[in-house]
Design a protein around this motif. Structure first.
Motif, PDB file in Angstrom:
ATOM      1  N   ALA A 165       0.842  -1.210   0.000  1.00  0.00           N
ATOM      2  CA  ALA A 165       0.000   0.000   0.000  1.00  0.00           C
ATOM      3  C   ALA A 165       0.872   1.253   0.000  1.00  0.00           C
ATOM      4  O   ALA A 165       0.676   2.158  -0.823  1.00  0.00           O
ATOM      5  CB  ALA A 165      -0.922  -0.003   1.219  1.00  0.00           C
ATOM      6  N   LEU A 166       1.836   1.302   0.913  1.00  0.00           N
ATOM      7  CA  LEU A 166       2.664   2.508   0.954  1.00  0.00           C
ATOM      8  C   LEU A 166       3.606   2.567  -0.243  1.00  0.00           C
ATOM      9  O   LEU A 166       3.919   3.653  -0.735  1.00  0.00           O
ATOM     10  CB  LEU A 166       3.445   2.578   2.270  1.00  0.00           C
ATOM     11  CG  LEU A 166       4.101   3.931   2.566  1.00  0.00           C
ATOM     12  CD1 LEU A 166       3.112   5.082   2.480  1.00  0.00           C
ATOM     13  CD2 LEU A 166       4.780   3.930   3.932  1.00  0.00           C
ATOM     14  N   SER A 167       4.028   1.403  -0.747  1.00  0.00           N
ATOM     15  CA  SER A 167       4.868   1.396  -1.952  1.00  0.00           C
ATOM     16  C   SER A 167       4.102   1.972  -3.147  1.00  0.00           C
ATOM     17  O   SER A 167       4.661   2.741  -3.942  1.00  0.00           O
ATOM     18  CB  SER A 167       5.329  -0.031  -2.271  1.00  0.00           C
ATOM     19  OG  SER A 167       6.139  -0.544  -1.249  1.00  0.00           O
ATOM     20  N   ALA A 168       2.833   1.601  -3.270  1.00  0.00           N
ATOM     21  CA  ALA A 168       2.021   2.125  -4.376  1.00  0.00           C
ATOM     22  C   ALA A 168       1.853   3.641  -4.242  1.00  0.00           C
ATOM     23  O   ALA A 168       1.900   4.377  -5.243  1.00  0.00           O
ATOM     24  CB  ALA A 168       0.654   1.441  -4.388  1.00  0.00           C
ATOM     25  N   VAL A 169       1.664   4.089  -3.020  1.00  0.00           N
ATOM     26  CA  VAL A 169       1.505   5.525  -2.782  1.00  0.00           C
ATOM     27  C   VAL A 169       2.808   6.270  -3.095  1.00  0.00           C
ATOM     28  O   VAL A 169       2.784   7.359  -3.684  1.00  0.00           O
ATOM     29  CB  VAL A 169       1.057   5.754  -1.323  1.00  0.00           C
ATOM     30  CG1 VAL A 169       1.226   7.205  -0.911  1.00  0.00           C
ATOM     31  CG2 VAL A 169      -0.393   5.324  -1.145  1.00  0.00           C
TER      32      VAL A 169
END
Length: 393
Positions: free
Chosen positions: A62-66
């Motif tokens: 999730a944070l990687s995508a963000v």
């Protein structure tokens, strides 16, 4: 003009996100944050946002995508809790190091083990040195307002750092409150259009993101992060002041509550501030000179404001909803105590650890802290500096 709605803390933050209408949101469920993203996903399904909603297989993703979206020039947001935040750990640091203005809601929850889904601040405290700004919320109205202000703060060219807004799990996230919700156009006007200085999708002006950075430049890049964090306090003050002028709800990096002539005081963060204010009012009615300092912005740590607010008090108790194992007190206490090192009129500072794993903090506990400060104030010494509230011995 604001409209009044009955919302839980999770719904209030989701409503703010709907009004911000980010370009990209990445979502992965974890209690007690799950309902926040459920609500935002409803808005997405109903066509109320233009957001690219990315459903991923873990919080790390999730944070990687963000991070990828923000580097590409998008306004990007996510949310998590506790072990989910721990799984993001590697990317938490990368987000700040790349100077990406991501906004993330953290619904505070105890870190395992033993397994516990209820509130304490151990999750967010683990990130206090990661390079993210941290704004704590006393109630769901503040969580809603903090979410909107965080976008402006993170994207300010003098800051360009990610912002974590926190709300206490279940205590706020699942409790219905009266929320004054701004009009959509008011929020749109306040946050403005995001215009990144650089973007990976700007193929006419290519640049490099995340290169190998060893002994030659790593130190200098960390210094740049330090400068960004140093600028942030003034920007948080300015954005909060503008928010108050436009919408009538006033915020600051710290809040002094009946503190000016107080001899004894508490320092708190999060929802405990509301309980403590009730006790302060009660004791004031009984003629006792007590007060409260609420820390809203924990990172950067507003040490000068805290010194100014508490200097000259006889005795102050700092309440920590997290443990710093092996340290001399909780994380907020050690920060406050360090701020007063070498200050001539420093109060005697004691520490209480409380509320771990969702243990209630009651008005009786707050009264106990104030009562024990009486002897400290009278004698000028504390029998012990670190204690507990609400703990069975």
């Amino acid at each position: 003009m604001a409209k009044v709605m009955a919302l839980t803390g999770n719904e209030a933050v989701a409503e703010a996100m709907r009004q911000i209408n980010p370009d990209v949101v990445a979502a992965y469920p974890i209690t007690p944050q799950t309902e926040l993203m459920h609500k935002f996903a409803e808005y997405h399904a109903d066509g109320l946002v233009n957001t690219e909603l990315v459903l991923v297989e873990s919080e790390h993703s999730a944070l990687s995508a963000v991070v990828g979206a923000a580097a590409a020039g998008a306004r990007a947001m996510t949310a998590t809790s506790a072990n989910g935040l721990a799984l993001m750990w590697e990317i938490v640091y990368i987000t700040a190091s790349l100077r990406l203005p991501v906004v993330m809601a953290v619904v505070n929850r105890a870190l395992s083990g033993p397994i516990n889904i209820h509130c304490d601040h151990s999750d967010a405290m683990g990130c206090r040195d990661s390079g993210w700004l941290q704004l704590y919320s006393e109630n769901s109205q503040e969580a809603y307002d903090n979410t909107i202000m965080a976008v402006r703060i993170a994207e300010h060219p003098d800051v360009l750092l990610p912002v974590m807004i926190t709300l206490d799990g279940f205590i706020l996230s699942h409790t219905l409150e009266r929320i004054e919700v701004l009009e959509d156009e008011e929020v749109k006007s306040f946050v403005g259009e995001y215009k990144p200085r650089r973007a990976l999708l700007d193929v006419d002006n290519p640049f490099t993101v995340g290169p190998l950075d060893l002994t030659d430049y790593y130190f200098e890049h960390k210094r740049q992060q330090i400068e960004g964090m140093a600028h942030a306090e003034a920007i948080v003050e300015a954005v909060s002041r503008e928010f108050g002028q436009r919408f009538g709800r006033l915020y600051d990096t710290v809040e002094e509550y009946r503190l000016q002539d107080a001899e004894r005081a508490l320092v708190v963060m999060g929802s405990t501030a509301g309980t403590a204010k009730e006790v302060v009012d009660e004791l004031r009615d009984a003629g006792e000179k007590v007060g409260l300092l609420k820390i809203r912005m924990y990172r950067p740590f507003p040490y000068q404001r805290i010194i100014s607010a508490l200097s000259g008090k006889k005795a102050v108790a700092v309440l920590d909803r997290a443990v710093s194992f092996g340290s001399y007190g909780g994380p907020v206490y050690t920060d406050v105590r360090a701020a007063f090192y070498g200050i001539s009129d420093a109060p005697i500072l004691v520490n209480y650890i409380y509320g771990l794993g969702g243990r209630d903090i009651t008005p009786a506990h707050i009264r106990t802290a104030f009562d024990e400060l009486k002897e400290v104030a009278a004698t000028g010494r504390a029998a012990k500096l670190v204690g507990y509230l609400g703990l069975r011995d």
